[in-house]
Design a protein around this motif. Structure first.
Motif: not given
Length: 147
Positions: A17-27
């Motif tokens: 979940e943390v990595f998905q949120v960070i990925s989405d925000l980086l995008v």
């Protein structure tokens, strides 16, 4: 983390979940530090670790180094490769999906392992019985027994 003190790794589901949120925000244009600050608001149980990770990033550590004490060594290595090749956002998303799959597999295995006494005889009839039970559970048609 600067303390290099090994702490218990976050649960696989939380890592995903943390990595998905960070990925989405980086995008969408967030910096890594701002994405982690945002995660501090969402993942309250991991808030202290996330704050430390952000402090470590400010001190010059890489993402893989900063997350190193709360993630699996293999995941840390994948993050390091992603950083080196400039693919952090997409790699975090891929790692998240892999971790989600691992978590789902873990849950299914726990459901199969948690069997009521009435089915013990069926499962003890060799590999064929186990194979049928596992396929039924994996395909969602098997009975899930409460813990």
């Amino acid at each position: 983390m600067t303390s290099s003190k090994r702490v218990k790794a976050w649960p696989v589901k939380v890592q995903a979940e943390v990595f998905q949120v960070i990925s989405d925000l980086l995008v969408v244009g967030f910096s890594v530090r701002h994405a982690i600050e945002f995660c501090e608001l969402i993942f309250i149980k991991q808030q202290a670790h996330l704050r430390q990770i952000n402090q470590d990033l400010r001190a010059g550590q890489s993402v893989s180094e900063a997350f190193g004490t709360v993630i699996d060594e293999q995941i840390r290595f994948q993050l390091k490769l992603a950083e080196e090749h400039g693919q952090l956002a997409s790699s975090l998303g891929q790692i998240s999906r892999l971790l989600q799959t691992a978590h789902q597999r873990q849950q299914k295995n726990q459901a199969v392992a948690t069997v009521s006494p009435g089915t013990g005889g069926y499962l003890s009839h060799g590999d064929h019985g186990n194979e049928n039970f596992n396929h039924a559970s994996v395909n969602g048609i098997g009975t899930t027994y409460p813990k």
